[in-house]
Design an enzyme around this catalytic site. Sequence first.
Site, PDB file in Angstrom:
ATOM      1  N   ASP A   1       2.064  87.709  21.926  1.00 49.85           N
ATOM      2  CA  ASP A   1       1.389  86.908  20.680  1.00 49.85           C
ATOM      3  C   ASP A   1       0.371  86.078  21.181  1.00 49.85           C
ATOM      4  O   ASP A   1       0.383  84.917  21.659  1.00 49.85           O
ATOM      5  CB  ASP A   1       2.346  86.506  19.986  1.00 49.85           C
ATOM      6  CG  ASP A   1       1.642  85.815  18.579  1.00 49.85           C
ATOM      7  OD1 ASP A   1       0.660  86.062  18.182  1.00 49.85           O
ATOM      8  OD2 ASP A   1       2.252  84.741  17.992  1.00 49.85           O
TER       9      ASP A   1
ATOM     10  N   CYS B   1      -4.423  85.925  16.404  1.00 48.09           N
ATOM     11  CA  CYS B   1      -4.728  85.455  15.163  1.00 48.09           C
ATOM     12  C   CYS B   1      -6.098  85.416  15.118  1.00 48.09           C
ATOM     13  O   CYS B   1      -6.710  84.241  14.859  1.00 48.09           O
ATOM     14  CB  CYS B   1      -4.112  84.225  14.849  1.00 48.09           C
ATOM     15  SG  CYS B   1      -4.041  83.084  15.937  1.00 48.09           S
TER      16      CYS B   1
ATOM     17  N   PRO C   1       5.159  77.898  18.824  1.00 45.84           N
ATOM     18  CA  PRO C   1       6.525  77.286  18.621  1.00 45.84           C
ATOM     19  C   PRO C   1       7.809  78.084  18.185  1.00 45.84           C
ATOM     20  O   PRO C   1       8.688  77.500  18.246  1.00 45.84           O
ATOM     21  CB  PRO C   1       6.132  76.442  17.626  1.00 45.84           C
ATOM     22  CG  PRO C   1       5.057  77.057  16.810  1.00 45.84           C
ATOM     23  CD  PRO C   1       4.327  78.163  17.988  1.00 45.84           C
ATOM     24  N   GLY C   2       7.526  79.289  18.210  1.00 46.56           N
ATOM     25  CA  GLY C   2       8.827  80.102  18.013  1.00 46.56           C
ATOM     26  C   GLY C   2       9.050  80.988  16.785  1.00 46.56           C
ATOM     27  O   GLY C   2      10.128  81.450  16.214  1.00 46.56           O
TER      28      GLY C   2
ATOM     29  N   GLU D   1       7.214  80.316  27.229  1.00 44.65           N
ATOM     30  CA  GLU D   1       6.175  79.568  27.044  1.00 44.65           C
ATOM     31  C   GLU D   1       5.614  78.989  28.310  1.00 44.65           C
ATOM     32  O   GLU D   1       6.509  78.058  28.749  1.00 44.65           O
ATOM     33  CB  GLU D   1       6.416  78.456  25.869  1.00 44.65           C
ATOM     34  CG  GLU D   1       5.339  77.428  25.516  1.00 44.65           C
ATOM     35  CD  GLU D   1       4.036  78.174  25.223  1.00 44.65           C
ATOM     36  OE1 GLU D   1       3.736  78.996  24.548  1.00 44.65           O
ATOM     37  OE2 GLU D   1       3.033  77.539  25.627  1.00 44.65           O
TER      38      GLU D   1
HETATM   39  N1  SAM Z   1       4.323  83.378  19.286  1.00 43.13           N
HETATM   40  C1  SAM Z   1       4.168  82.096  18.805  1.00 43.13           C
HETATM   41  C2  SAM Z   1       4.873  81.960  17.400  1.00 43.13           C
HETATM   42  O1  SAM Z   1       4.821  82.964  16.616  1.00 43.13           O
HETATM   43  O2  SAM Z   1       5.106  80.574  17.056  1.00 43.13           O
HETATM   44  C3  SAM Z   1       2.499  81.697  18.610  1.00 43.13           C
HETATM   45  C4  SAM Z   1       1.921  81.908  20.106  1.00 43.13           C
HETATM   46  S1  SAM Z   1       0.387  81.194  20.284  1.00 43.13           S
HETATM   47  C5  SAM Z   1      -0.457  82.203  19.234  1.00 43.13           C
HETATM   48  C6  SAM Z   1      -0.015  81.714  21.879  1.00 43.13           C
HETATM   49  C7  SAM Z   1       0.645  80.635  22.899  1.00 43.13           C
HETATM   50  O3  SAM Z   1       0.381  81.050  24.109  1.00 43.13           O
HETATM   51  C8  SAM Z   1       0.846  79.204  22.712  1.00 43.13           C
HETATM   52  O4  SAM Z   1       1.925  78.574  22.763  1.00 43.13           O
HETATM   53  C9  SAM Z   1       0.129  78.804  24.070  1.00 43.13           C
HETATM   54  O5  SAM Z   1       0.515  77.702  24.714  1.00 43.13           O
HETATM   55  C10 SAM Z   1       0.305  79.927  24.852  1.00 43.13           C
HETATM   56  N2  SAM Z   1      -0.318  80.318  26.153  1.00 43.13           N
HETATM   57  C11 SAM Z   1      -1.803  79.414  26.398  1.00 43.13           C
HETATM   58  N3  SAM Z   1      -2.370  79.913  27.573  1.00 43.13           N
HETATM   59  C12 SAM Z   1      -1.629  80.918  28.009  1.00 43.13           C
HETATM   60  C13 SAM Z   1      -1.523  81.688  29.285  1.00 43.13           C
HETATM   61  N4  SAM Z   1      -2.577  81.487  29.836  1.00 43.13           N
HETATM   62  N5  SAM Z   1      -0.606  82.773  29.394  1.00 43.13           N
HETATM   63  C14 SAM Z   1       0.315  82.587  28.330  1.00 43.13           C
HETATM   64  N6  SAM Z   1       0.804  82.139  27.330  1.00 43.13           N
HETATM   65  C15 SAM Z   1      -0.410  81.094  27.117  1.00 43.13           C
END
Ligand code: SAM
Length: 456
Positions: free
Chosen positions: A175, A228, A110-111, A131
């Site tokens: 991330d 995480c 979400p950012g 995203e």
């Molecule tokens: N960086 C964000 C933050 O600090 O608020 C959290 C990111 S979360 C750990 C991982 C993100 O990767 C999610 O928003 C998810 O939707 C996205 N995601 C899911 N599958 C993915 C893919 N195949 N390639 C890239 N991103 C992906």
Amino acid sequence: MILPQPLLQDLRTVPGFDEASFINAHTIGALTSVRMHPIKGAGINIPGEKIPWCNNGIYLAERPVFTLDPAFHGGGYYVQEASSMFLEHIYKQVVPQTEGLRILDLCAAPGGKTTLLASLLTKDSLLISNEVIRSRASILEENALRWGYTNNWVTCNDPRDFTQLSGYFDVIVIDAPCSGSGLFRKDRKALEDWTEANVDLCSARQQRILADIWPSLKEGGIIIYATCSFSPQEDEEILDWIGDEYEAESVSVPISSDWGITATESPKRKMQGYRFFPGKTKGEGFFIAAIRKKEYTGSLRFQRSKPQNMSKIKAQAGYLLSDDTVQFIQPGKEISYNAIAAAHEADWFLLQKMFYFRKAGLPLGSPTAKEWLPAHDIALSIDASAQLSAIDVSRDQALKFLKREDMNLDNIQKGWHIIKYNNIGLGWIKSLQNRANNYLPKHWRIRMEIPDEDIT
Ligand code: SAM
């Protein structure tokens, strides 16, 4: 909380893992922390203990109802888990503080990391926050808008779309989507959904994402990789995989022993990573590492494009901005315009052809027959002109504004005004002869019923 045995078994192989304190920490709830906006946060006082690895990070004694704080809606601070804020420390240590960098936050919704990175960059650096999942890209766009940086652009693309940008980025933050074991204390569902099979699936996906993105990093550029997850398959083993596949070197950073962070090494190539174990560190589970690319894999040629003549738009909308060195662009088919830093014009011409943009620069709004209709973004932007008319309101009035209710403001001059709380912009009203219209976008409205005791 019953922790998965296969996870504990894997963790017993990780040096520095203290099983008793780890299990004990999972009997306690997650901590709450916020990161203040370096500019907008100046007028807010949130009491709490400072997070040692992040300048503006604060641990809160308890979790308040953030929805009831207008400063939260205006981007005065971001609610972020403390371990994640270590990105600031690692970024400052490994990224040369030169200007004009291009940074990609690849998995950005979400950012949290994006708003942190935006606060660290110089104005002429460009942060692309991407995203892939559309619904999540909308949340990212909203949070980026709230944070208010013109040099933070938002896209909604698959990582493989970035492969074509040979050698374009100086820094890429990944991330990665992961099995989420680091969030067990915050999110019961992460525990219920955890399986060994999902760890393997996530590990394969992380490799795919890295392979897609590798060509777009410059030689000498930095990847900051984070998860995480506690699983070595998604952490140290990914570092070994990068070392096996590419010419890359690990970059280590100094850490204070008081922080309780565990420095680890990948088993095969001895690449450095940093682990955050609840029970040892004041934060949730997290892993982060920095890797430098040591090979040349191509570079992009920028084609010159002839910019449109925007002098009419500049004359109409220039008054909204504090800086008149910006370029004006028309990002879509609609008659609406954005401002971008002049330094990023060539980037815009290049990227607009390849990516689905959710936000490029600062949306300014659109002209009507009689006047300029200002975009909501201006009210929250750090680059809005200080000359724009603003009304600083009480907390009660601010909450009414955010609920899109009548604010009963008297004697206001006709025209557009920004509603501010503690000098933080929340949105626009337009005053007519005998009433004021609330221009807060409908989907930004607070839907929660506000308890009487919160209205004084
Ligand atoms: N960086 C964000 C933050 O600090 O608020 C959290 C990111 S979360 C750990 C991982 C993100 O990767 C999610 O928003 C998810 O939707 C996205 N995601 C899911 N599958 C993915 C893919 N195949 N390639 C890239 N991103 C992906």
